[in-house]
Design a protein around this motif. Sequence first.
Motif, PDB file in Angstrom:
ATOM      1  N   GLY A 114      48.777  40.138  43.039  1.00 35.92           N
ATOM      2  CA  GLY A 114      48.875  39.938  44.484  1.00 35.92           C
ATOM      3  C   GLY A 114      48.639  41.204  45.290  1.00 35.92           C
ATOM      4  O   GLY A 114      49.095  41.296  46.436  1.00 35.92           O
ATOM      5  N   LEU A 115      47.908  42.159  44.725  1.00 34.42           N
ATOM      6  CA  LEU A 115      47.664  43.423  45.418  1.00 34.42           C
ATOM      7  C   LEU A 115      46.355  43.368  46.187  1.00 34.42           C
ATOM      8  O   LEU A 115      45.388  42.730  45.742  1.00 34.42           O
ATOM      9  CB  LEU A 115      47.635  44.574  44.409  1.00 34.42           C
ATOM     10  CG  LEU A 115      48.886  44.727  43.541  1.00 34.42           C
ATOM     11  CD1 LEU A 115      48.721  45.864  42.547  1.00 34.42           C
ATOM     12  CD2 LEU A 115      50.124  44.950  44.413  1.00 34.42           C
ATOM     13  N   PRO A 116      46.278  44.028  47.330  1.00 35.76           N
ATOM     14  CA  PRO A 116      45.058  43.989  48.137  1.00 35.76           C
ATOM     15  C   PRO A 116      43.914  44.762  47.475  1.00 35.76           C
ATOM     16  O   PRO A 116      44.094  45.892  47.015  1.00 35.76           O
ATOM     17  CB  PRO A 116      45.480  44.652  49.450  1.00 35.76           C
ATOM     18  CG  PRO A 116      46.630  45.530  49.087  1.00 35.76           C
ATOM     19  CD  PRO A 116      47.353  44.831  47.971  1.00 35.76           C
ATOM     20  N   THR A 117      42.763  44.138  47.428  1.00 37.38           N
ATOM     21  CA  THR A 117      41.574  44.735  46.826  1.00 37.38           C
ATOM     22  C   THR A 117      40.348  44.091  47.473  1.00 37.38           C
ATOM     23  O   THR A 117      40.430  42.944  47.948  1.00 37.38           O
ATOM     24  CB  THR A 117      41.583  44.509  45.301  1.00 37.38           C
ATOM     25  OG1 THR A 117      40.510  45.228  44.692  1.00 37.38           O
ATOM     26  CG2 THR A 117      41.471  43.048  44.947  1.00 37.38           C
ATOM     27  N   PRO A 118      39.221  44.788  47.547  1.00 34.62           N
ATOM     28  CA  PRO A 118      38.027  44.151  48.115  1.00 34.62           C
ATOM     29  C   PRO A 118      37.646  42.892  47.334  1.00 34.62           C
ATOM     30  O   PRO A 118      37.853  42.827  46.108  1.00 34.62           O
ATOM     31  CB  PRO A 118      36.943  45.233  47.978  1.00 34.62           C
ATOM     32  CG  PRO A 118      37.695  46.523  47.911  1.00 34.62           C
ATOM     33  CD  PRO A 118      38.973  46.201  47.200  1.00 34.62           C
ATOM     34  N   ASP A 119      37.100  41.908  48.019  1.00 28.79           N
ATOM     35  CA  ASP A 119      36.648  40.695  47.343  1.00 28.79           C
ATOM     36  C   ASP A 119      35.691  41.079  46.221  1.00 28.79           C
ATOM     37  O   ASP A 119      34.767  41.879  46.402  1.00 28.79           O
ATOM     38  CB  ASP A 119      35.936  39.776  48.324  1.00 28.79           C
ATOM     39  CG  ASP A 119      36.879  39.201  49.367  1.00 28.79           C
ATOM     40  OD1 ASP A 119      38.103  39.209  49.134  1.00 28.79           O
ATOM     41  OD2 ASP A 119      36.384  38.764  50.429  1.00 28.79           O
ATOM     42  N   GLN A 178      31.235  43.794  44.257  1.00 27.63           N
ATOM     43  CA  GLN A 178      32.423  43.988  45.085  1.00 27.63           C
ATOM     44  C   GLN A 178      31.996  44.215  46.530  1.00 27.63           C
ATOM     45  O   GLN A 178      31.023  44.914  46.803  1.00 27.63           O
ATOM     46  CB  GLN A 178      33.211  45.201  44.574  1.00 27.63           C
ATOM     47  CG  GLN A 178      34.632  45.287  45.076  1.00 27.63           C
ATOM     48  CD  GLN A 178      35.418  46.333  44.290  1.00 27.63           C
ATOM     49  OE1 GLN A 178      35.141  47.518  44.371  1.00 27.63           O
ATOM     50  NE2 GLN A 178      36.407  45.879  43.521  1.00 27.63           N
ATOM     51  N   ARG A 179      32.743  43.602  47.440  1.00 27.88           N
ATOM     52  CA  ARG A 179      32.405  43.744  48.848  1.00 27.88           C
ATOM     53  C   ARG A 179      32.544  45.203  49.279  1.00 27.88           C
ATOM     54  O   ARG A 179      33.544  45.861  48.986  1.00 27.88           O
ATOM     55  CB  ARG A 179      33.304  42.858  49.711  1.00 27.88           C
ATOM     56  CG  ARG A 179      32.791  42.717  51.144  1.00 27.88           C
ATOM     57  CD  ARG A 179      33.669  41.795  51.964  1.00 27.88           C
ATOM     58  NE  ARG A 179      33.775  40.458  51.410  1.00 27.88           N
ATOM     59  CZ  ARG A 179      32.827  39.542  51.493  1.00 27.88           C
ATOM     60  NH1 ARG A 179      31.669  39.829  52.061  1.00 27.88           N
ATOM     61  NH2 ARG A 179      33.015  38.331  50.981  1.00 27.88           N
ATOM     62  N   TYR A 180      31.518  45.721  49.945  1.00 27.59           N
ATOM     63  CA  TYR A 180      31.549  47.092  50.433  1.00 27.59           C
ATOM     64  C   TYR A 180      32.408  47.168  51.690  1.00 27.59           C
ATOM     65  O   TYR A 180      32.249  46.375  52.620  1.00 27.59           O
ATOM     66  CB  TYR A 180      30.133  47.581  50.746  1.00 27.59           C
ATOM     67  CG  TYR A 180      30.078  48.985  51.287  1.00 27.59           C
ATOM     68  CD1 TYR A 180      30.412  50.065  50.489  1.00 27.59           C
ATOM     69  CD2 TYR A 180      29.696  49.217  52.607  1.00 27.59           C
ATOM     70  CE1 TYR A 180      30.365  51.356  50.987  1.00 27.59           C
ATOM     71  CE2 TYR A 180      29.645  50.501  53.114  1.00 27.59           C
ATOM     72  CZ  TYR A 180      29.985  51.568  52.291  1.00 27.59           C
ATOM     73  OH  TYR A 180      29.943  52.847  52.784  1.00 27.59           O
ATOM     74  N   VAL A 181      33.348  48.120  51.696  1.00 25.70           N
ATOM     75  CA  VAL A 181      34.260  48.284  52.828  1.00 25.70           C
ATOM     76  C   VAL A 181      33.861  49.548  53.580  1.00 25.70           C
ATOM     77  O   VAL A 181      34.097  50.666  53.112  1.00 25.70           O
ATOM     78  CB  VAL A 181      35.722  48.386  52.357  1.00 25.70           C
ATOM     79  CG1 VAL A 181      36.655  48.506  53.561  1.00 25.70           C
ATOM     80  CG2 VAL A 181      36.097  47.158  51.518  1.00 25.70           C
ATOM     81  N   GLY A 186      32.554  55.781  60.464  1.00 29.90           N
ATOM     82  CA  GLY A 186      31.317  56.185  59.828  1.00 29.90           C
ATOM     83  C   GLY A 186      31.457  57.257  58.763  1.00 29.90           C
ATOM     84  O   GLY A 186      30.457  57.647  58.143  1.00 29.90           O
ATOM     85  N   LEU A 187      32.659  57.756  58.519  1.00 27.45           N
ATOM     86  CA  LEU A 187      32.856  58.779  57.486  1.00 27.45           C
ATOM     87  C   LEU A 187      32.706  58.174  56.096  1.00 27.45           C
ATOM     88  O   LEU A 187      33.044  57.014  55.866  1.00 27.45           O
ATOM     89  CB  LEU A 187      34.246  59.402  57.614  1.00 27.45           C
ATOM     90  CG  LEU A 187      34.504  60.335  58.798  1.00 27.45           C
ATOM     91  CD1 LEU A 187      35.976  60.763  58.812  1.00 27.45           C
ATOM     92  CD2 LEU A 187      33.599  61.563  58.734  1.00 27.45           C
ATOM     93  N   ASP A 253      41.790  49.698  54.717  1.00 29.22           N
ATOM     94  CA  ASP A 253      41.374  48.323  55.008  1.00 29.22           C
ATOM     95  C   ASP A 253      41.020  48.098  56.465  1.00 29.22           C
ATOM     96  O   ASP A 253      40.669  46.980  56.864  1.00 29.22           O
ATOM     97  CB  ASP A 253      42.463  47.337  54.573  1.00 29.22           C
ATOM     98  CG  ASP A 253      43.772  47.495  55.357  1.00 29.22           C
ATOM     99  OD1 ASP A 253      43.840  48.322  56.290  1.00 29.22           O
ATOM    100  OD2 ASP A 253      44.744  46.781  55.018  1.00 29.22           O
ATOM    101  N   GLY A 254      41.117  49.146  57.299  1.00 28.06           N
ATOM    102  CA  GLY A 254      40.793  49.027  58.719  1.00 28.06           C
ATOM    103  C   GLY A 254      41.929  48.486  59.565  1.00 28.06           C
ATOM    104  O   GLY A 254      41.792  48.367  60.785  1.00 28.06           O
ATOM    105  N   GLU A 255      43.049  48.162  58.923  1.00 25.24           N
ATOM    106  CA  GLU A 255      44.188  47.610  59.653  1.00 25.24           C
ATOM    107  C   GLU A 255      45.471  48.399  59.377  1.00 25.24           C
ATOM    108  O   GLU A 255      46.576  47.873  59.514  1.00 25.24           O
ATOM    109  CB  GLU A 255      44.380  46.140  59.259  1.00 25.24           C
ATOM    110  CG  GLU A 255      43.178  45.266  59.604  1.00 25.24           C
ATOM    111  CD  GLU A 255      43.352  43.830  59.157  1.00 25.24           C
ATOM    112  OE1 GLU A 255      44.381  43.529  58.509  1.00 25.24           O
ATOM    113  OE2 GLU A 255      42.471  43.007  59.451  1.00 25.24           O
TER     114      GLU A 255
END
Length: 305
Positions: A114-119, A178-181, A186-187, A253-255
Motif C-alpha cells: 500500500g505504499l505510493p509509487t508511480p503507476d 513506469q509512469r514518468y513523474v 523543471g529540475l 509526488d507534486g502534492e
Amino acid sequence: MRIGLAADNGNWHKGRLRGAFESLGIEPVLFSLDDVAIVTGGGEPLRVPGFDDGRLPDGVLLRTIAGGTFEATTMRLGVLHALVSAGVTVWNSPTAIERSVDKAATSLAIARAGLPTPDTFVFSKREAAGALIEREARPGRPIVLKPLFGSQGEGLMLIERPEDLPSEEAVNRVYYLQRYVARRDGLWRDYRVFVCEGRAIAGMIREGDGWITNVHLGGRPFAWELPAKAAELAEAAAAAIGVDYTGVDLVEDGEGGFLVLEVNSMPAWSGLQKVTEVDIAGSVVRGFLNALHAARPPRLVAAQE
C-alpha cells in the motif's frame, strides 16, 4: 567471529567496509561468490574461500554480486540460500536480493504494502506494451522503460510512441514500464534515502543535467535534511522488500509527498558519503554484527566472549 565479506567489485566500498570491521577488531575474510564451490563426498559440501577448515563462516556481509549469465547468477544466489539454510547470517538475504533485483517483484511488493509509487506496467509481449503506450503516453508525457535487471541508471529509455519500443529480444521479453513523474519546476531531481536496521540514517538530493540523476552517470549529490515523510516511506519500503540495508530512491509526488521508485539491495554510497556526516560503512557493519549476535545462541556468545 568468522566473518566473510563478499565483494566482486567496487574497491572503494570494499575498503570502507573492511576498515569498519577492522576498527572493531575484526579481520573479515574477503572472497568472491565466483570462487565458492560445491563439492560432495565428505564434510561440508559448500566450500567458501578463506574458510578451509571445513566450517562455514558465522556471517557473510554481501556487498556485490558480479553480473553474469542466468546460470551463474542462479548459482550465486543458490550459494547464499545454502549459507542461510546452514544458519549463517547473510546481509542482505538472498530472498531480499531476489525481490529487489527484479524490479517487477519490487513493484509488486511495494504495491501490496500500500505504499505510493508511480503507476507501473509489466508485459511480456510488445503488442501489450504498445497498447499501453498508445493509451497512456504522448509527446511531453512519456513512459519510462527500464531493464528488469539493472542499476545505476543504465539502459533507461523514455517512450512516447508505440514504435519507440524495442523488440522483445532487446528487452529479454520483459517490458517494465513506469509512469514518468516530472517536476513542476523543471529540475532534474530525485532523492536517495539510506536505510539500515529498519531506520533511515541518511539521505541526499540528486540533481542532473538530464532526467537520469544517478551519481554514477554524472548526477550531483547534495546534502538533505530528511523530512519525516521521506524517512517513514523509505523505512516502510525497506520493510516491504525485507532488506537489512538499502538505498531507497524517491521522487516528489507534486502534492507534498513522495513516491517510491526503487529499493536497492546492493546500494552504492560514495556520493552520499560526500554530503553526510553519518559513517555509512560503519553503520552497515554495526547493524550486521547486531544481527549476527542476535542470531547466535546465547550460550555460544557467552563462551566466546
